[in-house]
Write an enzyme that holds these catalytic residues in place. Structure first.
Site, PDB file in Angstrom:
ATOM      1  N   LYS A 104       0.843  -1.174  -0.186  1.00  0.00           N
ATOM      2  CA  LYS A 104       0.035   0.101   0.190  1.00  0.00           C
ATOM      3  C   LYS A 104       0.878   1.273  -0.011  1.00  0.00           C
ATOM      4  CE  LYS A 104      -4.078   2.214   2.031  1.00  0.00           C
ATOM      5  NZ  LYS A 104      -3.723   3.440   1.729  1.00  0.00           N
ATOM      6  N   ARG A 111      -7.638  10.420  -7.439  1.00  0.00           N
ATOM      7  CA  ARG A 111      -8.829   9.708  -7.257  1.00  0.00           C
ATOM      8  C   ARG A 111      -9.946  10.718  -6.906  1.00  0.00           C
ATOM      9  NH1 ARG A 111      -7.719   7.070  -1.245  1.00  0.00           N
ATOM     10  NH2 ARG A 111      -9.685   8.035  -0.319  1.00  0.00           N
TER      11      ARG A 111
HETATM   12  P1  AMP Z   1      -7.174   4.703   1.851  1.00  0.00           P
HETATM   13  O1  AMP Z   1      -6.933   5.870   1.128  1.00  0.00           O
HETATM   14  O2  AMP Z   1      -6.678   4.426   3.271  1.00  0.00           O
HETATM   15  O3  AMP Z   1      -8.695   4.377   2.076  1.00  0.00           O
HETATM   16  O4  AMP Z   1      -6.514   3.504   0.711  1.00  0.00           O
HETATM   17  C1  AMP Z   1      -6.992   3.222  -0.510  1.00  0.00           C
HETATM   18  C2  AMP Z   1      -6.016   3.908  -1.339  1.00  0.00           C
HETATM   19  O5  AMP Z   1      -4.746   3.359  -1.324  1.00  0.00           O
HETATM   20  C3  AMP Z   1      -6.268   4.040  -2.802  1.00  0.00           C
HETATM   21  O6  AMP Z   1      -6.978   5.058  -3.123  1.00  0.00           O
HETATM   22  C4  AMP Z   1      -4.775   4.187  -3.400  1.00  0.00           C
HETATM   23  O7  AMP Z   1      -4.657   5.507  -3.670  1.00  0.00           O
HETATM   24  C5  AMP Z   1      -4.013   3.740  -2.408  1.00  0.00           C
HETATM   25  N1  AMP Z   1      -2.916   2.518  -2.788  1.00  0.00           N
HETATM   26  C6  AMP Z   1      -1.681   2.323  -2.623  1.00  0.00           C
HETATM   27  N2  AMP Z   1      -1.291   1.414  -3.025  1.00  0.00           N
HETATM   28  C7  AMP Z   1      -2.385   0.705  -3.803  1.00  0.00           C
HETATM   29  C8  AMP Z   1      -2.402  -0.589  -4.074  1.00  0.00           C
HETATM   30  N3  AMP Z   1      -1.278  -1.472  -4.415  1.00  0.00           N
HETATM   31  N4  AMP Z   1      -3.581  -1.079  -4.730  1.00  0.00           N
HETATM   32  C9  AMP Z   1      -4.532  -0.100  -4.583  1.00  0.00           C
HETATM   33  N5  AMP Z   1      -4.752   0.938  -3.841  1.00  0.00           N
HETATM   34  C10 AMP Z   1      -3.546   1.499  -3.656  1.00  0.00           C
END
Ligand code: AMP
Length: 572
Positions: free
Chosen positions: A257, A277
């Site tokens: 991530k 996004r």
């Molecule tokens: P969150 O913002 O904590 O809800 O986590 C989702 C976000 O993690 C996504 O919108 C991406 O911007 C980010 N992200 C980072 N690495 C990845 C990955 N390998 N696959 C999908 N999302 C990722």
């Protein structure tokens, strides 16, 4: 169409808090609006003249408003400024002043929706010498021919703060009600989800309302991805831990991530678009990404997704998201930024390929296709770190690897899952991040609210102890309700507790004697020169007010430092 018709609805929406009543009022207005004005009304109802993702912005700050209101009403700028300070809403200021000053003869021609919309849209394209004056003229011209109530909303729309409480879900429901069959609960559900689907793929209610009116339910369902147009992406759900995430899927894939920004890359031949996004168009901000895509993507037409990281050019290490966000917002000196903050893109999905939408394909197939079309550009443009395993020890090792590389944790993905566009439609992705210990911090500053929140202190500045001083280390901006909050944490209650602690007031900002201690959860600690303590909490939220703790029990800067160092290697 008369602008006053829209203003009557605004007034009603401002006074009414019941969601259903708001929906009905908007649905009625949409139904009565002619086809030509429908897109305008759909936008204006949300206080916009462009969809959220449009690069064009009105671009008038509230400072300019002081001047404009003064020009339009004839009251001195100083007086306008003083009134604004008192009530915190230029809309109410202009309503009051316009009412006092106005001569009846000016009302002769009534303002139309077309005229308001046109003038406000023009604001975005005024450039060059004298542009400020021309912008002032576009708005003051409207105010001069407006009734006081109309002036209120013209001004609020211009500063981008409509204050009538129309959430996007209300507009969605209203469109369904206005143009589709919602007679039975079953039908209503179907109608709302069709509007929502269209909106995920065309995040602009002006367009969605048009489709609903002209083509009905089946038209909405037929909306498809279009290369070059942004859409709402799939998001991840939280997982309590790595083990639980692994157990959730038969065929899990694990990916780093990355702590960066999601980037959606659209390619149609040589033409490229990049969106975040949040649907911001950042194509111009990342010219080097165009080179990477031209070199590294072997497909004529596609939409691929990845996470973009910023790097420190001296140390070669990845930088936290904040640094990259400077590049996202940047409008000038782009080439300089390309050198200052080099990027790396880690690709993880493909949703459209050579004329085919891939939402219905399982991730296993999308990942295969992505691998096929990507020719990595070393260190700059590559596939995300990705392993497929159900074994906890392998997953754990991979998790540590991600944290050691300064990334946030893992996303565990279901290889059998389809891609569900839409921010609230979760499915198939679980995020696993270290859980941080909570901190007890003092509230050392706040801001008097405006509008609905007038009379209440909000935007709390959090402070940690450093010797006998308190230094700021974060801010709680949103998430606390006015009167009925979770766990009894409300603006009302906090204001009552904090008011006696006010030591200084500057404008609407107040300094507070450290006294009230709150327990705060957050996602991460970051180094930040903008905070006296040198650290900033990312996404802090108040869990509890701690009347049982005195300020000498508040956490210290030293503890924050320790947690900062710990968080890199910590695993639950
Ligand atoms: P969150 O913002 O904590 O809800 O986590 C989702 C976000 O993690 C996504 O919108 C991406 O911007 C980010 N992200 C980072 N690495 C990845 C990955 N390998 N696959 C999908 N999302 C990722």
């Amino acid at each position: 169409m008369k602008y006053s018709k829209l203003v009557d609805v605004y007034e009603y929406l401002e006074k009414t808090s019941a969601r259903l009543k708001k929906t009905d009022a908007i649905a009625k207005l949409l139904k009565e609006t002619d086809s030509e004005n429908l897109p305008r009304i759909a936008l204006l109802l949300q206080g916009r003249v462009f969809p959220a993702w449009d690069e064009r912005k009105i671009g008038l700050a509230s400072q300019s408003m002081e001047k404009i209101v003064s020009i339009a009403t004839g009251f001195p700028e100083k007086e306008v400024g003083a009134r604004f300070k008192k009530i915190g809403d230029f809309g109410l200021v202009v309503e009051e002043l316009a009412g006092k000053k106005r001569q009846k003869t000016l009302f002769e021609k009534s303002l139309t929706v077309e005229k308001v919309f046109e003038n406000l849209q023009k604001l975005a394209s005024v450039e060059g010498k004298g542009s400020q004056e021309r912008k002032f003229k576009l708005v003051s011209e409207l105010i001069v021919s407006a009734k006081p109530k109309e002036a209120k909303y013209i001004v609020r729309t211009t500063v981008g703060d409509l204050r009538v409480g129309v959430a996007q879900g209300v507009v969605r429901d209203a469109i369904a009600k206005a143009f589709l069959d919602t007679k039975t609960p079953e039908k209503a559900k179907q109608a709302v989800s069709a509007v929502e689907w269209a909106w995920f793929l065309r995040p602009d209610y002006a367009e969605v309302a048009k489709i609903a009116k002209k083509k009905g339910l089946s038209g909405l369902k037929r909306v498809r991805l279009e290369v070059g147009k942004p859409y709402h992406v799939l998001l991840a759900e939280k997982s309590p831990g790595l083990k639980e995430a692994l157990e959730s899927f038969e065929h899990p894939a694990l990916e780093f991530k990355y702590d960066g920004a999601r980037v959606l890359i659209h390619k149609k031949g040589n033409k490229l678009w990049f969106y975040t996004r949040r649907l911001e168009n950042v194509t111009k901000q990342f010219p080097e990404l165009s080179d990477f895509v031209r070199k590294g993507v072997k497909a004529k037409e596609c939409i691929i997704e990845g996470e973009m990281l910023g790097f420190n050019k001296k140390t070669g290490k990845p930088m936290p998201f904040q640094s990259l966000s400077q590049r996202i917002k940047r409008k000038y000196d782009i080439e300089k930024m390309v050198k200052e903050i080099p990027i790396q893109v880690n690709l993880f999905d493909v949703v459209y390929l050579n004329g085919r939408e891939l939402f219905d394909k399982p991730l296993s197939e999308r990942w295969k296709l992505l691998k096929k079309i990507i020719r990595p550009v070393k260190g700059k443009f590559k596939l995300a770190e990705h392993i497929e395993t159900k074994e906890l020890h392998k997953a754990d090792e991979f998790y540590r690897k991600s944290l050691a590389a300064s990334q946030e944790g893992l996303i565990v993905k279901n290889m059998d899952a389809k891609y569900h566009p839409g921010r609230r439609v979760a499915g198939g992705w679980l995020k696993v991040k270290p859980v941080m210990e909570t901190l007890d911090l003092a509230i050392i500053g706040a801001t008097w609210g405006t509008g609905k929140r007038a009379g209440w202190l909000g935007s709390y500045i959090l402070g940690c102890r450093d010797g006998d001083k308190f230094k700021n280390c974060g801010m709680i901006g949103t998430g606390i309700k006015e009167k009925e909050g979770a766990g009894g944490i409300t603006l009302q209650k906090l204001t009552k507790m904090l008011k006696p602690d006010i030591t200084e007031e500057h404008g609407n900002k107040v300094k507070l004697k450290p006294d009230v201690v709150v327990e705060v959860a957050y996602e991460e600690i970051q180094k930040s020169p903008n905070y006296e303590s040198g650290y900033a909490l990312r996404f802090p939220r108040v869990l509890r007010i701690r009347p049982d703790k005195s300020i000498s029990d508040a956490d210290t800067k030293a503890r924050i430092e320790r947690l900062y160092r710990l968080q890199k290697g910590k695993i639950r």
